[in-house]
Scaffold this active site. Sequence first.
Site, short mmCIF file in Angstrom:
data_model
loop_
_atom_site.label_atom_id
_atom_site.label_comp_id
_atom_site.label_asym_id
_atom_site.label_seq_id
_atom_site.Cartn_x
_atom_site.Cartn_y
_atom_site.Cartn_z
N ALA A 1 -8.96 -22.65 7.04
CA ALA A 1 -7.63 -22.37 6.52
C ALA A 1 -7.40 -23.06 5.17
O ALA A 1 -6.77 -22.50 4.27
CB ALA A 1 -6.57 -22.83 7.52
N SER B 1 -18.60 -9.84 1.10
CA SER B 1 -17.56 -10.53 1.84
C SER B 1 -16.44 -9.54 2.15
O SER B 1 -16.48 -8.38 1.73
CB SER B 1 -17.00 -11.69 1.01
OG SER B 1 -17.96 -12.68 0.80
N LYS C 1 -13.10 -10.33 14.65
CA LYS C 1 -13.80 -11.09 13.60
C LYS C 1 -14.48 -12.29 14.27
O LYS C 1 -13.84 -13.30 14.56
CB LYS C 1 -12.84 -11.55 12.51
CG LYS C 1 -13.54 -12.16 11.31
CD LYS C 1 -12.54 -12.46 10.19
CE LYS C 1 -13.28 -13.02 8.96
NZ LYS C 1 -13.94 -14.29 9.25
N ARG D 1 -27.03 -14.01 5.24
CA ARG D 1 -26.36 -13.37 4.12
C ARG D 1 -26.63 -14.09 2.81
O ARG D 1 -26.77 -13.47 1.76
CB ARG D 1 -24.84 -13.31 4.36
CG ARG D 1 -24.11 -12.58 3.23
CD ARG D 1 -22.66 -12.35 3.55
NE ARG D 1 -21.90 -13.59 3.62
CZ ARG D 1 -20.58 -13.62 3.80
NH1 ARG D 1 -19.91 -12.50 3.96
NH2 ARG D 1 -19.94 -14.77 3.85
N LYS E 1 -11.51 -1.42 9.46
CA LYS E 1 -12.35 -0.61 8.59
C LYS E 1 -11.89 0.85 8.64
O LYS E 1 -11.52 1.35 9.70
CB LYS E 1 -13.82 -0.68 9.02
CG LYS E 1 -14.41 -2.08 9.02
CD LYS E 1 -15.82 -2.08 9.61
CE LYS E 1 -16.44 -3.48 9.60
NZ LYS E 1 -17.78 -3.49 10.25
N CYS F 1 -4.68 -54.75 28.45
CA CYS F 1 -3.65 -53.72 28.54
C CYS F 1 -2.50 -54.07 27.60
O CYS F 1 -2.10 -55.24 27.49
CB CYS F 1 -3.13 -53.63 29.98
SG CYS F 1 -1.85 -52.37 30.23
#
Length: 674
Positions: A36, A84, A117, A138, A291, A409
């Site tokens: 992202a 791409s 995807k 690729r 597509k 603790c």
Amino acid sequence: MTAPPEVVARVAALRAELIEHNRRYYELDEPTIADAEYDALVRELQALEGEHPELLTPDSPSQRVSGFAPTLFAPVRHAEPMMSLDNVFDVADLLTWGERNERRLGDAAVHYVCELKIDGLAISIRYEGGRLVQAATRGDGRTGEDVTGNVRTIGVIPKRLAAGAPEVLEVRGEIYMSATAFAELNRHQGEAGLRLFANPRNAAAGSLRQKDPGVTASRELAMWCYQLGQVEGGPDFTTHWQTLEFLGDLGFPVNPEIRTFDELSRVHEFAEHWQEHRHDLDYEIDGAVVKIDELAQRDQLGSTSRAPRWAIAVKFPPEERTTKLRNISISVGRTGRVTPFAELEPVFVGGVTVGMATLHNEDQVAQKDVRPGDTVIVRRAGDVIPEVVGPVLAERPKGLRKWTFPTICPCPVKSTLVRAEGEAQHRCVHPACPFQRAGAIIHFASRGAMDIEGLGEQRVYLFADLGLLGDIGDIYSIDGDRLRGLEGFGDTSVDNLLAAIEVSKERPLANVLVGLNIRHLGPAGAEALTGAFGNLDKIIAAPEQALAAVEGVGPVIAASVRAWFDDPAHLAVVDKLRAAGVNFDAPADQVVLEPTLAGKSVVVTGTLDGYSREAAEAAIKARGGKSPGSVSKRTTAVVVGAEPGASKVTKAEELGIPILDEPAFERLLATGEL
């Protein structure tokens, strides 16, 4: 018009940064930012180049296929470029893409093929005379790496094609690692003391680019095919859908979720559906690919320098982001279990802003080797609790020290934390630890136990600090008049709380057992004990052997239940509940559960009318069965409700496993027969 110097500088910086990220992602398989964040950098560069076209150059990362030319393996020049895809992130951009193409195509009808995807590694596999002769990554779109020997080890990929196959056939698709295989790989990595993989995509890429094909073979890689490349001597196709059917007939794995639509609105519904159900699959997806189906229309639309105009990727909201790990702290749960957690610089991921994330236990921190000061990958998938996946080692400051688990603790008692032999968790074992006491009360009042509305975390901590609550038995003697004197507690608020406490006295005995917070005893075990003994006092008096003999309980739960009731302090709490009138009896008509599903494994998928998902699984386990989250050869049956996980149903059909509707499930519970 000349661009301002600051814009020129920013464009140069973005290009350099994207080139480096491409190198780390495609060549090194060690990305330093989440997808992202990479996409955001690309969008910023495209926007600046759009505003200042004089800055646009052919070698800009915005104009080139993402990737890197090979360095580790022999180079392979692709017969046809592996391009791409451009991305869209919302319905408005999807509609804009579709409407633009429809205008270019005039009055012709447009049909769309929608695919998932897959989050993996793009691959091109070449066959000559029906034999697999070459496989290449690729790379930069024109030149990839020769990974033929490794691809030959992947079982789902045909090594020879049936007679009649084209003389030359290039098949393109995505190499991926299933979630099941990924979990198993990381389990082995952890047992060997090796670094864990961050996600299935990185694991698949690293596995495919091994110098030793034997390592690749051991990693359980798979493939989905989605495109034809070069073809010589084959049939003539007019649509993309025909090519997919052709690939399937030749024995190539084609994803079963691919669909065709005539309207963009249906395309958007497809993407929305899989955004919601992405975790029903046993493999990672990060979007949908759309597509145009007609091949002649594709030729008419053509491509840009980096991507076809006839295809688009609809990206899902990110589930992974990178951020800074400020510190690692620990929390003490209601059973004394101590859990490390990460304090993070807040980051928006999985639809929410995350400032803390779980680190599970000491071993997980060591295996992931995350350290305060690291840049880390944070993941939040669906409603899952956020977790730190691992560090970005390339960003680690020099001299950063490893984190060590505390020995004391954090409670006021300052007791020593204990990790029992054979266990992964540390525990605070001091009975006066206030974290445990408050946690036990919160659990008792929670929806899965006594469901006392209005008695949440904040009120429990407040009442404990005021001395109103010391244990769960004190809930039923809370002084309403004292509450009315507290700020924020009006008559209505107090009356509602007291009424909720009163109503909780009638909860089923199984809920009471769950609320007692007995280690290892969950809803299914509580139901089993309730059905077997019918009364809390009988459970308290039962020997350990009798408890263990109950189907769905077993020796571990039995020992824990027996130890809990052997503690005089716990019996004193039970006496408080008895005096308050809390229900200790099972319904008179409750049937003792028979072990009808002993040795059976039943998977539930979709929504049932008569059961929540948890209740269905509890019903299976209470009858001696198992209810795993995935389908395998050992599965006895798959129960299918409304909107089931498609992958589970498909897997059941492939393996010939019985598929049951809700009435058949009821019969199975009652008789154990299919």
